[in-house]
Design a protein around this motif. Sequence first.
Motif, PDB file in Angstrom:
ATOM      1  N   ALA A 123       0.813  -1.218   0.000  1.00 37.28           N
ATOM      2  CA  ALA A 123       0.000   0.000   0.000  1.00 37.28           C
ATOM      3  C   ALA A 123       0.848   1.271   0.000  1.00 37.28           C
ATOM      4  O   ALA A 123       0.521   2.237  -0.682  1.00 37.28           O
ATOM      5  CB  ALA A 123      -0.937  -0.011   1.198  1.00 37.28           C
ATOM      6  N   GLU A 124       1.952   1.258   0.751  1.00 31.26           N
ATOM      7  CA  GLU A 124       2.767   2.471   0.838  1.00 31.26           C
ATOM      8  C   GLU A 124       3.409   2.838  -0.503  1.00 31.26           C
ATOM      9  O   GLU A 124       3.589   3.994  -0.824  1.00 31.26           O
ATOM     10  CB  GLU A 124       3.854   2.307   1.907  1.00 31.26           C
ATOM     11  N   GLU A 125       3.752   1.811  -1.266  1.00 35.07           N
ATOM     12  CA  GLU A 125       4.377   2.062  -2.570  1.00 35.07           C
ATOM     13  C   GLU A 125       3.367   2.026  -3.711  1.00 35.07           C
ATOM     14  O   GLU A 125       3.699   2.315  -4.850  1.00 35.07           O
ATOM     15  CB  GLU A 125       5.486   1.046  -2.822  1.00 35.07           C
ATOM     16  N   ASN A 126       2.153   1.597  -3.383  1.00 39.39           N
ATOM     17  CA  ASN A 126       1.091   1.530  -4.382  1.00 39.39           C
ATOM     18  C   ASN A 126       1.446   0.588  -5.543  1.00 39.39           C
ATOM     19  O   ASN A 126       1.232   0.915  -6.706  1.00 39.39           O
ATOM     20  CB  ASN A 126       0.785   2.937  -4.907  1.00 39.39           C
ATOM     21  N   ILE A 127       2.008  -0.566  -5.182  1.00 38.35           N
ATOM     22  CA  ILE A 127       2.383  -1.549  -6.205  1.00 38.35           C
ATOM     23  C   ILE A 127       2.016  -2.952  -5.735  1.00 38.35           C
ATOM     24  O   ILE A 127       1.790  -3.184  -4.544  1.00 38.35           O
ATOM     25  CB  ILE A 127       3.903  -1.545  -6.495  1.00 38.35           C
ATOM     26  N   PHE A 128       1.973  -3.865  -6.690  1.00 39.41           N
ATOM     27  CA  PHE A 128       1.908  -5.291  -6.374  1.00 39.41           C
ATOM     28  C   PHE A 128       3.341  -5.809  -6.427  1.00 39.41           C
ATOM     29  O   PHE A 128       4.056  -5.549  -7.393  1.00 39.41           O
ATOM     30  CB  PHE A 128       1.041  -6.039  -7.398  1.00 39.41           C
ATOM     31  N   LEU A 129       3.744  -6.505  -5.357  1.00 36.06           N
ATOM     32  CA  LEU A 129       5.119  -6.999  -5.258  1.00 36.06           C
ATOM     33  C   LEU A 129       5.100  -8.513  -5.144  1.00 36.06           C
ATOM     34  O   LEU A 129       4.395  -9.073  -4.293  1.00 36.06           O
ATOM     35  CB  LEU A 129       5.799  -6.395  -4.025  1.00 36.06           C
ATOM     36  N   CYS A 130       5.882  -9.164  -5.976  1.00 36.80           N
ATOM     37  CA  CYS A 130       5.964 -10.622  -5.900  1.00 36.80           C
ATOM     38  C   CYS A 130       6.995 -11.010  -4.839  1.00 36.80           C
ATOM     39  O   CYS A 130       8.136 -10.548  -4.909  1.00 36.80           O
ATOM     40  CB  CYS A 130       6.351 -11.201  -7.262  1.00 36.80           C
ATOM     41  N   PRO A 131       6.624 -11.851  -3.877  1.00 38.05           N
ATOM     42  CA  PRO A 131       7.554 -12.223  -2.812  1.00 38.05           C
ATOM     43  C   PRO A 131       8.636 -13.195  -3.287  1.00 38.05           C
ATOM     44  O   PRO A 131       9.621 -13.384  -2.591  1.00 38.05           O
ATOM     45  CB  PRO A 131       6.646 -12.884  -1.762  1.00 38.05           C
ATOM     46  N   CYS A 132       8.456 -13.795  -4.437  1.00 36.07           N
ATOM     47  CA  CYS A 132       9.416 -14.815  -4.881  1.00 36.07           C
ATOM     48  C   CYS A 132      10.685 -14.225  -5.487  1.00 36.07           C
ATOM     49  O   CYS A 132      11.785 -14.569  -5.079  1.00 36.07           O
ATOM     50  CB  CYS A 132       8.747 -15.775  -5.860  1.00 36.07           C
ATOM     51  N   HIS A 133      10.547 -13.335  -6.471  1.00 36.16           N
ATOM     52  CA  HIS A 133      11.735 -12.782  -7.124  1.00 36.16           C
ATOM     53  C   HIS A 133      11.626 -11.268  -7.296  1.00 36.16           C
ATOM     54  O   HIS A 133      12.295 -10.676  -8.125  1.00 36.16           O
ATOM     55  CB  HIS A 133      11.964 -13.444  -8.479  1.00 36.16           C
TER      56      HIS A 133
END
Length: 143
Positions: free
Chosen positions: A97-107
């Motif tokens: 939410a803070e960066e307003n992105i979807f982040l993949c935890p794998c890579h």
Amino acid sequence: MNRRYFINLFSLSLFVSCSPILFAATYAAKPKPKNNTSKSNNWVNVGTVEELDKTGQILKEKTPLGPVFIIGKSNSANLIAVNPTCTHLGCNVDWEAEENIFLCPCHASEFTTDGKVQNGPATEPLPTYEAKIEGTAVVVRRA
Ligand code: FES
């Protein structure tokens, strides 16, 4: 044929005969992203307004459209809805939410709110959905 020559020949033939199997096992194991599976363009119920407002997100792994990840609140101007399956190797992305992105935890691939790749290794965007509130239900359909 001496013993050393025989062992070398045997090792080489073993490697040659197993290589296709190892190659196939390596690349066949790559999970395919669970993209939209339904041909329908109907709205699909993926949760309630109460669920959405509680945490600001709903993750529904199984819908007729495939996995759906919705971000927002019922009073949001726009709800964000994507298929959370990372297009790199299939992990589920998290919402930052803070960066307003979807982040993949794998890579660590990053995707914008409209699914576009911001940072790889993923090269393909996340599929997106249209989302809206209908009464007390949160519904989506293919974008
Ligand atoms: S599976 Fe998402 S970045 Fe590799």
